[in-house]
Design an enzyme around this catalytic site. Structure first.
Site, PDB file in Angstrom:
ATOM      1  N   TYR A   1     -63.958 -20.583  34.284  1.00 38.35           N
ATOM      2  CA  TYR A   1     -64.410 -19.695  33.216  1.00 38.35           C
ATOM      3  C   TYR A   1     -63.483 -18.476  33.118  1.00 38.35           C
ATOM      4  O   TYR A   1     -62.937 -18.186  32.044  1.00 38.35           O
ATOM      5  CB  TYR A   1     -65.839 -19.251  33.519  1.00 38.35           C
ATOM      6  N   ASP A   2     -63.273 -17.790  34.255  1.00 41.89           N
ATOM      7  CA  ASP A   2     -62.495 -16.549  34.246  1.00 41.89           C
ATOM      8  C   ASP A   2     -61.061 -16.795  33.785  1.00 41.89           C
ATOM      9  O   ASP A   2     -60.538 -16.098  32.910  1.00 41.89           O
ATOM     10  CB  ASP A   2     -62.448 -15.921  35.647  1.00 41.89           C
ATOM     11  N   GLU A   3     -60.412 -17.800  34.409  1.00 44.79           N
ATOM     12  CA  GLU A   3     -59.008 -18.057  34.064  1.00 44.79           C
ATOM     13  C   GLU A   3     -58.896 -18.713  32.692  1.00 44.79           C
ATOM     14  O   GLU A   3     -57.923 -18.481  31.967  1.00 44.79           O
ATOM     15  CB  GLU A   3     -58.329 -18.925  35.129  1.00 44.79           C
ATOM     16  N   GLY A   4     -59.888 -19.522  32.324  1.00 45.19           N
ATOM     17  CA  GLY A   4     -59.889 -20.105  30.974  1.00 45.19           C
ATOM     18  C   GLY A   4     -59.926 -19.007  29.928  1.00 45.19           C
ATOM     19  O   GLY A   4     -59.178 -19.019  28.942  1.00 45.19           O
ATOM     20  N   LYS A   5     -60.792 -18.011  30.155  1.00 46.03           N
ATOM     21  CA  LYS A   5     -60.917 -16.900  29.200  1.00 46.03           C
ATOM     22  C   LYS A   5     -59.677 -16.017  29.225  1.00 46.03           C
ATOM     23  O   LYS A   5     -59.278 -15.464  28.203  1.00 46.03           O
ATOM     24  CB  LYS A   5     -62.163 -16.065  29.540  1.00 46.03           C
TER      25      LYS A   5
END
Ligand code: NAD
Ligand code: UDP
Ligand code: UDP
Length: 320
Positions: free
Chosen positions: A144-148
């Protein structure tokens, strides 16, 4: 009247945004694959003459004709985004590429619903937009964090390379009616547990903090950002700077529901951020935006929503 595409339009925030944009007289094209969203969230809009629903996964190209794009598609709660982490990264990254490609072809503005999670477990407190974050790139929250974070990179590269009119907001924890009662977020979990008289599950010792924004305030900030002067790209934090511990939140919810639930302590999930609070000076200066709804008032409205929902479920079970 504008034709506005909302990806993730059947989710918690997307359904509130759809309602607001329709009220303002626009046409809304809601695109969703119902991964975490539901038709129930938008059932009151399905008959609206200016509302259209399209079941579609944003990891695939989409060719439609619209005037603005709000890109919200992405599971947002830890249990849902960690259920199929590869799909979560694909949704953020391929979804961003496809929606930016659409914005590029049509030469239209596009808003990205980014997140305070780009700051990870922040070492700077409170968090201003120029803080670059403290994210574990290989942990369970990384999808989630790196995708965003990668989606933000794409937005800024399309801006620099193709002059796309981008608008990036970083949303801090938001709550309100239409949250999915099963998605495991803290506000919905505590309210449902309190209303059912079940134990209130605090992860860790409850001293970790979050800053909770009521959904109406958030949507107001999101629309102001989309309509802000051309060239203002953000990223801009949108959230409520009043900070609470999870113990504060549990006690407040017990108090407001009059529940007899007990607080129990469970294991803290890996990489759970210890503290989070937005600096909102930029939103205040550029968008003339600040939140207006106090946590207690927002919780009262949210509790009312969940009470009605649980009551309706009970009636259906009695009939069956
Ligand atoms: P949500 O899970 O209720 O909504 C997300 C919606 O996206 C759902 O309707 C889901 O079905 C849809 N979706 C997921 N993958 C998709 C795909 N591949 N194609 C099409 N649709 C897809 O979550 P929400 O709270 O409404 O969050 C909306 C956006 O705001 C997300 O991008 C989230 O990261 C961001 N955000 C939310 C919060 C918050 O506190 N609610 C905080 C920070 C950021
Ligand atoms: N795309 C889309 N709708 C459009 C235009 C493009 O979904 O109306 C997708 C398309 O699949 C492409 C992506 O967006 O892969 C990126 O588009 P861009 O024009 O930037 O790249 P290219 O087509 O050159 O790969
Ligand atoms: N949390 C908790 N009990 C729950 C659900 C969550 O104590 O039943 C905690 C969680 O560990 C985190 C905070 O509440 O510290 C916020 O969790 P949420 O999943 O709502 O949002 P996020 O961690 O993504 O900010």
């Amino acid at each position: 009247m504008k034709r506005i595409l909302i990806t993730g339009g059947a989710g918690f925030l997307g359904s509130h945004l759809s309602e607001k944009l329709l009220k303002e007289g626009n046409e809304v094209l809601c695109v969703d694959n119902f991964y975490t969203g539901s038709r129930k969230n938008i059932h009151n809009l399905l008959d609206h003459k200016n509302f259209e629903l399209l079941r579609h996964d944003v990891t695939h190209p989409l060719f439609v004709e619209v005037d603005q794009i709000y890109n919200l598609a992405c599971p947002a709660s830890p249990i849902h985004y960690q259920f199929d982490p590869v799909q979560t990264t694909k949704t953020s990254v391929l979804g961003a590429i496809n929606m930016l490609g659409l914005a590029k072809r049509l030469k239209i503005p596009i808003l990205q619903a980014s997140t305070s999670e780009v700051y990870g477990d922040p070492a700077v407190h409170p968090q201003p937009e120029n803080y670059r974050g403290n994210v574990n790139p290989i942990g369970p929250r990384a999808c989630y964090d790196e995708g965003k974070r990668c989606a933000e990179t794409l937005f800024f590269d399309y801006y620099r390379q193709h002059q796309i009119d981008i608008k990036v907001i970083r949303i801090f924890n938001t709550y309100g009616p239409k949250m999915n009662p099963l998605d495991g977020r803290v506000v919905s979990n505590f309210i449902v547990q309190a209303l059912k008289g079940e134990n209130i599950s605090i992860y860790g010792d409850g001293t970790q903090t979050r800053s909770f924004c009521y959904v109406d305030d958030l949507i107001d900030g999101m629309v102001k950002m989309m309509n802000s002067s051309q060239g203002f790209t953000g990223p801009v934090n949108i959230g409520n700077p009043r900070e609470f511990t999870m113990l504060d939140l549990a006690r407040k919810i017990i108090d407001l529901t009059g529940s007899e639930s007990r607080i129990v302590f469970q294991e803290l999930p890996e990489d759970d951020p210890l503290q989070r609070r937005p600096v909102i000076d930029l939103a205040s200066e550029k968008l003339n935006w600040k939140p207006t709804i106090e946590l207690t008032n927002g919780l009262v409205k949210t509790i009312e929503y969940f009470r009605d929902t649980l009551q309706a479920e009970k009636e259906i079970q009695t009939l069956a």
